[in-house]
Write a protein that holds these residues in place. Sequence first.
Motif, PDB file in Angstrom:
ATOM      1  N   GLN A  96       0.813  -1.166   0.550  1.00  0.00           N
ATOM      2  CA  GLN A  96       0.070  -0.363   0.284  1.00  0.00           C
ATOM      3  C   GLN A  96       0.797   1.296  -0.416  1.00  0.00           C
ATOM      4  OE1 GLN A  96      -1.926  -0.639   3.833  1.00  0.00           O
ATOM      5  NE2 GLN A  96      -3.548  -2.032   2.738  1.00  0.00           N
ATOM      6  N   ASP A  97       0.663   2.271  -0.841  1.00  0.00           N
ATOM      7  CA  ASP A  97       0.978   3.993  -0.437  1.00  0.00           C
ATOM      8  C   ASP A  97       0.904   4.350   0.527  1.00  0.00           C
ATOM      9  OD1 ASP A  97      -1.753   4.708  -0.698  1.00  0.00           O
ATOM     10  OD2 ASP A  97      -1.329   5.419  -2.994  1.00  0.00           O
ATOM     11  N   LYS A  98       0.821   5.898   1.067  1.00  0.00           N
ATOM     12  CA  LYS A  98       1.063   6.029   2.009  1.00  0.00           C
ATOM     13  C   LYS A  98      -0.423   6.482   2.702  1.00  0.00           C
ATOM     14  CE  LYS A  98       2.112  10.966   0.892  1.00  0.00           C
ATOM     15  NZ  LYS A  98       2.575  12.303   1.274  1.00  0.00           N
ATOM     16  N   ASN A  99      -1.356   6.542   1.431  1.00  0.00           N
ATOM     17  CA  ASN A  99      -2.641   6.733   1.398  1.00  0.00           C
ATOM     18  C   ASN A  99      -3.624   5.372   1.454  1.00  0.00           C
ATOM     19  OD1 ASN A  99      -2.268   9.692   1.287  1.00  0.00           O
ATOM     20  ND2 ASN A  99      -2.288   9.242  -1.442  1.00  0.00           N
ATOM     21  N   LYS A 100      -3.297   4.680   1.858  1.00  0.00           N
ATOM     22  CA  LYS A 100      -3.466   2.811   1.466  1.00  0.00           C
ATOM     23  C   LYS A 100      -3.863   2.852   0.414  1.00  0.00           C
ATOM     24  CE  LYS A 100      -2.757   2.859   6.111  1.00  0.00           C
ATOM     25  NZ  LYS A 100      -1.597   2.040   6.844  1.00  0.00           N
ATOM     26  N   GLN A 101      -3.252   3.348  -0.506  1.00  0.00           N
ATOM     27  CA  GLN A 101      -4.510   3.056  -1.787  1.00  0.00           C
ATOM     28  C   GLN A 101      -3.641   1.790  -2.365  1.00  0.00           C
ATOM     29  OE1 GLN A 101      -3.088   4.814  -5.587  1.00  0.00           O
ATOM     30  NE2 GLN A 101      -5.441   4.633  -5.973  1.00  0.00           N
ATOM     31  N   VAL A 102      -3.813  -0.070  -2.136  1.00  0.00           N
ATOM     32  CA  VAL A 102      -4.113  -0.832  -2.710  1.00  0.00           C
ATOM     33  C   VAL A 102      -2.815  -0.764  -4.202  1.00  0.00           C
ATOM     34  CG1 VAL A 102      -3.619  -3.574  -3.022  1.00  0.00           C
ATOM     35  CG2 VAL A 102      -4.891  -2.120  -1.302  1.00  0.00           C
ATOM     36  N   LEU A 103      -1.084  -1.240  -3.612  1.00  0.00           N
ATOM     37  CA  LEU A 103      -0.258  -1.513  -5.176  1.00  0.00           C
ATOM     38  C   LEU A 103      -0.300  -2.368  -5.909  1.00  0.00           C
ATOM     39  CD1 LEU A 103       1.853   1.150  -3.726  1.00  0.00           C
ATOM     40  CD2 LEU A 103       0.761   1.593  -5.091  1.00  0.00           C
ATOM     41  N   ALA A 104      -0.667  -3.155  -5.196  1.00  0.00           N
ATOM     42  CA  ALA A 104      -0.377  -4.394  -5.530  1.00  0.00           C
ATOM     43  C   ALA A 104      -0.473  -5.760  -4.238  1.00  0.00           C
ATOM     44  CB  ALA A 104       0.939  -5.265  -5.826  1.00  0.00           C
ATOM     45  N   LYS A 105      -1.112  -7.262  -4.729  1.00  0.00           N
ATOM     46  CA  LYS A 105      -1.299  -7.801  -4.264  1.00  0.00           C
ATOM     47  C   LYS A 105      -0.371  -9.578  -4.703  1.00  0.00           C
ATOM     48  CE  LYS A 105      -6.071  -6.550  -2.715  1.00  0.00           C
ATOM     49  NZ  LYS A 105      -7.920  -7.116  -2.656  1.00  0.00           N
ATOM     50  N   LEU A 106      -0.137 -10.056  -3.288  1.00  0.00           N
ATOM     51  CA  LEU A 106       0.633 -11.688  -3.900  1.00  0.00           C
ATOM     52  C   LEU A 106       0.626 -12.344  -3.016  1.00  0.00           C
ATOM     53  CD1 LEU A 106       2.750 -12.287  -5.687  1.00  0.00           C
ATOM     54  CD2 LEU A 106       4.492 -11.289  -3.645  1.00  0.00           C
ATOM     55  N   TYR A 107       0.421 -13.692  -3.778  1.00  0.00           N
ATOM     56  CA  TYR A 107      -0.516 -14.779  -2.376  1.00  0.00           C
ATOM     57  C   TYR A 107       0.496 -16.059  -2.753  1.00  0.00           C
ATOM     58  CZ  TYR A 107      -3.755 -12.160  -2.710  1.00  0.00           C
ATOM     59  OH  TYR A 107      -5.524 -11.104  -2.254  1.00  0.00           O
ATOM     60  N   PRO A 108       1.795 -15.900  -2.597  1.00  0.00           N
ATOM     61  CA  PRO A 108       2.694 -17.488  -2.476  1.00  0.00           C
ATOM     62  C   PRO A 108       2.098 -18.622  -1.970  1.00  0.00           C
ATOM     63  CG  PRO A 108       3.883 -15.325  -1.359  1.00  0.00           C
ATOM     64  CD  PRO A 108       2.287 -15.137  -0.541  1.00  0.00           C
ATOM     65  N   PHE A 109       2.683 -19.138  -2.676  1.00  0.00           N
ATOM     66  CA  PHE A 109       2.655 -20.919  -1.636  1.00  0.00           C
ATOM     67  C   PHE A 109       3.546 -21.625  -1.436  1.00  0.00           C
ATOM     68  CE2 PHE A 109      -1.187 -19.512  -4.345  1.00  0.00           C
ATOM     69  CZ  PHE A 109      -1.932 -20.231  -3.318  1.00  0.00           C
ATOM     70  N   GLU A 110       3.623 -23.158  -0.879  1.00  0.00           N
ATOM     71  CA  GLU A 110       4.830 -23.210  -1.050  1.00  0.00           C
ATOM     72  C   GLU A 110       5.916 -23.054  -1.471  1.00  0.00           C
ATOM     73  OE1 GLU A 110       1.052 -25.681   0.973  1.00  0.00           O
ATOM     74  OE2 GLU A 110       1.813 -24.352  -0.387  1.00  0.00           O
ATOM     75  N   PRO A 111       5.964 -23.571  -2.793  1.00  0.00           N
ATOM     76  CA  PRO A 111       7.346 -23.466  -3.421  1.00  0.00           C
ATOM     77  C   PRO A 111       8.469 -22.460  -3.508  1.00  0.00           C
ATOM     78  CG  PRO A 111       5.733 -24.788  -4.700  1.00  0.00           C
ATOM     79  CD  PRO A 111       4.376 -23.944  -3.508  1.00  0.00           C
ATOM     80  N   VAL A 112       7.642 -21.244  -3.412  1.00  0.00           N
ATOM     81  CA  VAL A 112       8.549 -20.376  -2.744  1.00  0.00           C
ATOM     82  C   VAL A 112      10.181 -20.272  -1.973  1.00  0.00           C
ATOM     83  CG1 VAL A 112       8.916 -17.745  -2.529  1.00  0.00           C
ATOM     84  CG2 VAL A 112       6.721 -18.453  -3.757  1.00  0.00           C
ATOM     85  N   SER A 113      10.875 -19.342  -2.415  1.00  0.00           N
ATOM     86  CA  SER A 113      12.167 -19.735  -2.033  1.00  0.00           C
ATOM     87  C   SER A 113      11.481 -19.241  -0.451  1.00  0.00           C
ATOM     88  CB  SER A 113      13.036 -18.871  -2.770  1.00  0.00           C
ATOM     89  OG  SER A 113      13.773 -19.657  -3.445  1.00  0.00           O
ATOM     90  N   GLU A 114      13.072 -19.915   0.566  1.00  0.00           N
ATOM     91  CA  GLU A 114      12.908 -19.499   2.330  1.00  0.00           C
ATOM     92  C   GLU A 114      14.210 -17.808   1.893  1.00  0.00           C
ATOM     93  OE1 GLU A 114      15.663 -21.110   6.118  1.00  0.00           O
ATOM     94  OE2 GLU A 114      16.619 -21.323   3.568  1.00  0.00           O
TER      95      GLU A 114
END
Length: 283
Positions: A231-249
């Motif tokens: 979110q930016d400083k005005n709480k506007q959503v910039l991006a959403k990301l939903y990782p799952f188990e295969p994403v690296s440590e």
Amino acid sequence: MMFRSTKQSINTLCPFGFVLAGMLFTSNFLASPSIAAPVELGEVKGDLTGGDPLGSMQWPDLKVQFFDAGATTVFDSRIKVTVPLFAEDAMNVPVSFDASAIGKVKKIVVLVDRNPIRKVLEFIPEKAKPALNFRFKLEQASPIRVAALAENGVWHVGYAFIEAAGGGCTVPGATRADGSWPQTLNKVAGKMFDANQLRDDARLRVQVSHPMDTGLVAGVPAFYIEEMILQDKNKQVLAKLYPFEPVSENPLFSFDFDKKPMGPISLVGRDNNGNRIDAKVTQ
């Protein structure tokens, strides 16, 4: 006389034998599949890959599992997917993609055909570009898919193939092995990079400390980040990301923006055990 007669018969048959052998050789040569005219995948009678450019038998199953019934999917080389030819470290395989060429993108899904857990992440760009850099775990050599949902409801699928020795999904990460992960869990480091001579867009890079356990190691249940919202400083959503188990440590993500967002940037989220992520990235 018998010998001469036999010799004469051999001489009579040899020319015919050479001609017959030549005909058979020519016939076999022309029929050889190695020199047959190329045929586009999907046009071959009985093709079981669904026209996949990489010829993967898993692609039809991926379509059934991860796309709605009746969804339209097209392979699209305009989606740029950059991966190493060989995964030197199967637990940290770098990948970057950019789907900007297809226009407005509603959602992106990253899939790996031959991983035991095929879905790597979902990405909703919102105000960010439909592009991302990150690392993931690879169990064996496999195609990787980047499917981008356009505004007209069509899934455009980019692809690449990665060679690997494998094993990335079934061994514990470094912080799990040494027991240090509780001291750093969900700590965030980040930085905003302005456009420069090599890049026209602004880039936000964030790293979250997390073991990202796949659940495929004996005695270690699945434990991973499942939501990240920028979110930016005005709480506007910039991006959403939903990782799952295969994403690296300790995942590291790079987000690109046509215009530098108003900072400071907030990163909020949670993992699948309910632990919260709440941090700010100053510029």
